[in-house]
Design a protein around this motif. Structure first.
Motif, PDB file in Angstrom:
ATOM      1  N   GLU A 159       0.839  -1.201   0.000  1.00  0.00           N
ATOM      2  CA  GLU A 159       0.000   0.000   0.000  1.00  0.00           C
ATOM      3  C   GLU A 159       0.876   1.254   0.000  1.00  0.00           C
ATOM      4  OE1 GLU A 159      -0.595  -2.691   1.715  1.00  0.00           O
ATOM      5  OE2 GLU A 159      -2.683  -3.221   1.382  1.00  0.00           O
ATOM      6  N   THR A 160       1.964   1.216   0.790  1.00  0.00           N
ATOM      7  CA  THR A 160       2.845   2.386   0.886  1.00  0.00           C
ATOM      8  C   THR A 160       3.430   2.727  -0.482  1.00  0.00           C
ATOM      9  OG1 THR A 160       3.405   1.743   3.134  1.00  0.00           O
ATOM     10  CG2 THR A 160       4.882   3.316   2.059  1.00  0.00           C
ATOM     11  N   ILE A 161       4.008   1.723  -1.126  1.00  0.00           N
ATOM     12  CA  ILE A 161       4.683   1.972  -2.401  1.00  0.00           C
ATOM     13  C   ILE A 161       3.681   2.451  -3.460  1.00  0.00           C
ATOM     14  CG2 ILE A 161       5.839   0.811  -4.342  1.00  0.00           C
ATOM     15  CD1 ILE A 161       7.375  -0.823  -2.219  1.00  0.00           C
TER      16      ILE A 161
ATOM     17  N   VAL B 271      12.801   2.691   3.961  1.00  0.00           N
ATOM     18  CA  VAL B 271      11.614   2.963   3.153  1.00  0.00           C
ATOM     19  C   VAL B 271      11.669   4.353   2.530  1.00  0.00           C
ATOM     20  CG1 VAL B 271       9.112   3.135   3.195  1.00  0.00           C
ATOM     21  CG2 VAL B 271      10.250   1.454   4.607  1.00  0.00           C
ATOM     22  N   SER B 272      12.137   5.325   3.292  1.00  0.00           N
ATOM     23  CA  SER B 272      12.153   6.696   2.767  1.00  0.00           C
ATOM     24  C   SER B 272      13.038   6.789   1.531  1.00  0.00           C
ATOM     25  CB  SER B 272      12.628   7.671   3.838  1.00  0.00           C
ATOM     26  OG  SER B 272      11.657   7.742   4.856  1.00  0.00           O
ATOM     27  N   GLU B 273      14.199   6.145   1.599  1.00  0.00           N
ATOM     28  CA  GLU B 273      15.108   6.172   0.439  1.00  0.00           C
ATOM     29  C   GLU B 273      14.476   5.435  -0.743  1.00  0.00           C
ATOM     30  OE1 GLU B 273      16.054   5.943   3.523  1.00  0.00           O
ATOM     31  OE2 GLU B 273      17.899   7.080   3.845  1.00  0.00           O
ATOM     32  N   LEU B 274      13.807   4.305  -0.452  1.00  0.00           N
ATOM     33  CA  LEU B 274      13.127   3.557  -1.521  1.00  0.00           C
ATOM     34  C   LEU B 274      12.083   4.430  -2.208  1.00  0.00           C
ATOM     35  CD1 LEU B 274      12.225   0.052  -0.020  1.00  0.00           C
ATOM     36  CD2 LEU B 274      13.463   0.453  -2.139  1.00  0.00           C
ATOM     37  N   LEU B 275      11.249   5.073  -1.397  1.00  0.00           N
ATOM     38  CA  LEU B 275      10.144   5.865  -1.952  1.00  0.00           C
ATOM     39  C   LEU B 275      10.648   7.081  -2.718  1.00  0.00           C
ATOM     40  CD1 LEU B 275       7.580   5.822   1.008  1.00  0.00           C
ATOM     41  CD2 LEU B 275       7.553   4.414  -1.052  1.00  0.00           C
ATOM     42  N   SER B 276      11.826   7.556  -2.331  1.00  0.00           N
ATOM     43  CA  SER B 276      12.340   8.774  -2.971  1.00  0.00           C
ATOM     44  C   SER B 276      12.621   8.557  -4.457  1.00  0.00           C
ATOM     45  CB  SER B 276      13.604   9.257  -2.260  1.00  0.00           C
ATOM     46  OG  SER B 276      14.669   8.355  -2.499  1.00  0.00           O
ATOM     47  N   GLN B 277      12.709   7.285  -4.862  1.00  0.00           N
ATOM     48  CA  GLN B 277      12.970   6.972  -6.272  1.00  0.00           C
ATOM     49  C   GLN B 277      11.733   7.144  -7.147  1.00  0.00           C
ATOM     50  OE1 GLN B 277      16.197   6.251  -7.100  1.00  0.00           O
ATOM     51  NE2 GLN B 277      16.432   6.723  -4.916  1.00  0.00           N
ATOM     52  N   LEU B 278      10.565   7.256  -6.516  1.00  0.00           N
ATOM     53  CA  LEU B 278       9.319   7.274  -7.298  1.00  0.00           C
ATOM     54  C   LEU B 278       9.020   8.686  -7.792  1.00  0.00           C
ATOM     55  CD1 LEU B 278       7.219   4.975  -4.928  1.00  0.00           C
ATOM     56  CD2 LEU B 278       8.508   4.321  -6.960  1.00  0.00           C
ATOM     57  N   PRO B 279       8.745   8.824  -9.094  1.00  0.00           N
ATOM     58  CA  PRO B 279       8.590  10.173  -9.655  1.00  0.00           C
ATOM     59  C   PRO B 279       7.431  10.973  -9.062  1.00  0.00           C
ATOM     60  CG  PRO B 279       8.045   8.462 -11.276  1.00  0.00           C
ATOM     61  CD  PRO B 279       8.679   7.773 -10.122  1.00  0.00           C
TER      62      PRO B 279
ATOM     63  N   PRO C 244      20.164   8.275   8.459  1.00  0.00           N
ATOM     64  CA  PRO C 244      20.627   9.667   8.549  1.00  0.00           C
ATOM     65  C   PRO C 244      19.486  10.672   8.388  1.00  0.00           C
ATOM     66  CG  PRO C 244      21.542   8.560   6.599  1.00  0.00           C
ATOM     67  CD  PRO C 244      20.766   7.538   7.336  1.00  0.00           C
ATOM     68  N   LEU C 245      19.573  11.752   9.157  1.00  0.00           N
ATOM     69  CA  LEU C 245      18.511  12.752   9.156  1.00  0.00           C
ATOM     70  C   LEU C 245      18.651  13.684   7.956  1.00  0.00           C
ATOM     71  CD1 LEU C 245      18.415  13.746  12.944  1.00  0.00           C
ATOM     72  CD2 LEU C 245      17.230  11.886  11.757  1.00  0.00           C
ATOM     73  N   GLY C 246      17.547  14.361   7.651  1.00  0.00           N
ATOM     74  CA  GLY C 246      17.589  15.398   6.620  1.00  0.00           C
ATOM     75  C   GLY C 246      16.613  15.147   5.501  1.00  0.00           C
ATOM     76  N   ARG C 247      16.619  16.069   4.572  1.00  0.00           N
ATOM     77  CA  ARG C 247      15.715  15.997   3.417  1.00  0.00           C
ATOM     78  C   ARG C 247      16.188  14.880   2.496  1.00  0.00           C
ATOM     79  NH1 ARG C 247      12.488  20.288   0.819  1.00  0.00           N
ATOM     80  NH2 ARG C 247      11.411  19.176  -0.855  1.00  0.00           N
ATOM     81  N   ILE C 248      15.306  13.985   2.149  1.00  0.00           N
ATOM     82  CA  ILE C 248      15.655  12.874   1.256  1.00  0.00           C
ATOM     83  C   ILE C 248      15.140  13.160  -0.146  1.00  0.00           C
ATOM     84  CG2 ILE C 248      15.310  10.389   0.845  1.00  0.00           C
ATOM     85  CD1 ILE C 248      15.213  10.122   3.954  1.00  0.00           C
ATOM     86  N   LYS C 249      14.011  13.828  -0.223  1.00  0.00           N
ATOM     87  CA  LYS C 249      13.501  14.266  -1.534  1.00  0.00           C
ATOM     88  C   LYS C 249      12.695  15.542  -1.366  1.00  0.00           C
ATOM     89  CE  LYS C 249      11.301  12.837  -5.767  1.00  0.00           C
ATOM     90  NZ  LYS C 249      10.688  11.781  -6.557  1.00  0.00           N
TER      91      LYS C 249
END
Lengths: 352, 242
Positions: free
Chosen positions: B104-106, B160-168, B237-242
């Motif tokens: 559901e998340t992805i 998960v955050s890094e994974l999701l950041s790949q989605l346009p 690591p903290l900070g803006r990922i996307k």
């Protein structure tokens, strides 16, 4: 003016019936033999400014229905047997949260991946709850393309009236076959009759609404279950529906629902033409099961014969309904097998 | 005299069921403050997860629903689609969002649904008693990894955050923490941004919040804060990922 008749498949009729009944949200996932339904909704819901979503899974689809229903909308999903198994979690949560919703099951052969042939082997799952907990969905079984259309209005009305899930139980034959259909939008209760003060709309001008099925306090969940059971009793009193055929003088009574009742009806009429006293009971609601139909059978009735596209599921409800007063015979085929007219006649002759 | 600090209107005055040192209470309050500040209480609809925060509706004073375990974003998708004028957000733990609800998340992120997601990462299952979460660190002991999480048996902590950041279709992802007052201020800023994005119809926004679970980390609250700072942040690591 000529009657507004069109040729349509059962799957498309479910879709158009839902739209005419004011369905505002549809989510589904492809599975045979109900794919014409999701395709119909994909084309026709957005056209009428309603929401269509192809979900990533059956789980997501039923939980989207949960969300749309929680937001006060008329919402539905559809699938076929394996997909309906996946939806049971969401249906149980909707039961616990008392959310209305309509689920169409175009049944296919099981268990497991089974096949894509028509079947009626999800009767237990549909009528007994299906998911965890003490609950019931209302189950309606159309037997024609016309009823596939008409019963969607009934399904949404009953769902809203009782804040309950309603399963419309068809099968692969009903979904795939095409019949002339008379379109009418007049046979549905206006949605405005069903106020939804519990719905999530934002708490402007009122206290916040909470949709939940978790009750941890001592005795609270039991109290919820007691109130659910009261609702189910009311539904059993008020909403059982059936069709009777030649019940005045029948010596043998066939019992069948959905597609199987169409075939059985042919058998009854043909045998009547030959002077044999055959009758038929066709449950329209499978839950609540129309027990009343079995309480006033004619004195000459000697046996009942239940015919199903399963190994014997509805037959249990028939036996419970006659409670030992009549012998109940069974004829069924599974895994895509459909009892033919000749097989039914042969069976009747063997028990006469 | 001007009142400069008060109880948020969106937060009910009730006692907490959360353990001492738990991050949920703090994060609930941040969400309530932000909803007050943005003036959206009367049009907000929250989706509570399955996990310790299922009872979020006992604290928030606006419309809420539960969702089945992992299905919060399916529920949220539908609510937002049928009521686009409302502000809809989910509040989910790591088990809910990143294990049972990964699908559901992805897909919700990939559709770019105009939603706000608060993702609480405390590296453990809290409500069920401290089992391994998808975000549990290597070597971290839980009731289901009694010898510590091992990469060859249980895989690596799922980012998960890094994974999701790949989605346009994903608009905004930031990872924050609650281990110090400075970080809490940053966390509030990020969560507020995620709500503002929805108000501006920007699409899918997620804030991952590193949050302490002293009870199932088996340490006092102040040590749990240090553990986030010294150990957990190295993995996440903290900070803006996307």
């Amino acid at each position: 003016m000529k009657a507004n008749k069109i040729l349509m498949s059962g799957n498309e009729a479910f879709g158009e019936g839902a739209i005419q009944a004011g369905c505002q949200f549809y989510a589904g996932y492809p599975i045979t033999p109900q794919n014409e339904l999701i395709a119909y909704m994909a084309r026709h819901m957005p056209e009428r400014n309603k929401v269509f979503i192809q979900a990533e899974s059956e789980l997501a689809a039923i939980n989207m229905v949960f969300g749309a229903s929680a937001a006060g909308m008329r919402a539905m999903t559809s699938s076929s047997s394996p997909g309906i198994s996946l939806k049971q979690e969401g249906i149980s949560y909707m039961a616990g949260s008392q959310l209305p919703g309509v689920i169409v099951n175009v049944m296919r052969g099981g268990p497991g991946l089974g096949n894509i042939s028509p079947s009626q082997s999800d009767y237990f799952q549909a009528t007994r709850g299906g998911g965890h907990g003490d609950y019931h969905s209302i189950v309606i079984a159309p037997a024609s393309v016309q009823e596939a259309y008409d019963f969607m209005g009934l399904a949404f009305d009953l769902a809203d009236k009782y804040r309950n899930t309603v399963i419309v139980l068809g099968d692969g034959i009903l979904g795939q076959m095409m019949e002339p259909l008379r379109l009418s939008a007049a046979n549905q209760t206006p949605q405005t009759e069903y106020q939804k003060p519990w719905a999530l709309t934002g708490c402007k001008g009122r206290k916040p609404n909470i949709i939940r099925s978790l009750y941890l306090g001592d005795g609270v969940l039991e109290a919820l279950n007691v109130s659910l059971q009261k609702k189910y009793q009311l539904i059993q009193q008020e909403e059982a529906r059936y069709e009777g055929l030649f019940l005045d003088d029948a010596e043998i009574i066939l019992v069948a629902y959905g597609t199987m009742s169409r075939i059985s009806k042919v058998v009854v009429n043909n045998l009547r033409d030959k002077g044999k006293k055959i009758g038929m009971i066709r449950p329209i609601t499978l839950w609540p099961f129309p027990k009343k139909a079995f309480s006033g059978l004619p004195a000459m009735c000697s046996k009942l014969l239940v015919v199903e596209m399963s190994c014997g599921q509805m037959v249990e409800d028939v036996r419970l309904s006659v409670n030992g007063k009549y012998p109940v015979e069974f004829l069924g085929r599974a895994g895509g097998g459909v009892p033919a007219e000749e097989e039914i006649i042969e069976k009747i002759e063997s028990i006469l | 005299m001007k009142k400069i600090f008060s109880h948020p209107v969106s937060l009910r005055k009730t006692s907490t069921h959360y353990c001492p040192g738990c991050g949920h209470g703090l994060c609930h309050r941040l969400v309530a403050e932000i909803i007050d500040e943005l003036g959206i209480r009367e049009k907000t609809i929250a989706i509570a997860p399955v996990g310790c925060a299922v009872l979020a509706y006992d604290y928030w004073d606006f419309d809420c629903t539960e969702a089945a375990h992992g299905r919060a974003l399916a529920v949220a998708t539908a609510i937002k689609r049928v009521r686009p004028e409302n502000i809809v957000f989910t509040y989910q733990g790591d088990g809910d969002l990143a294990a049972i609800g990964t699908n559901e998340t992805i897909h919700t992120a990939n559709r770019g649904e105009n939603l706000t997601v608060i993702f609480i990462n405390n590296a453990v299952y809290g409500m069920t008693g401290g089992q391994m979460a998808p975000t549990t660190l290597l070597g971290q002991k839980t009731t289901t990894t009694p010898l510590g999480r091992q990469a060859n048996l249980q895989g690596f902590p799922l980012k998960v955050s890094e994974l999701l950041s790949q989605l346009p279709a994903v608009k905004y992802i930031e990872r924050v923490s609650l281990h110090s007052p400075q970080e809490v201020i940053k966390a509030k800023k990020a969560i507020k941004q995620a709500f503002q994005n929805q108000l501006d119809n920007q699409g899918f926004s997620l804030v991952e919040v590193l949050s302490a679970c002293p009870t199932y980390w088996g340490m006092p609250a102040h040590k749990a804060m240090s553990w986030i700072k010294e150990v957990m942040i190295k993995e996440f690591p903290l900070g803006r990922i996307k």
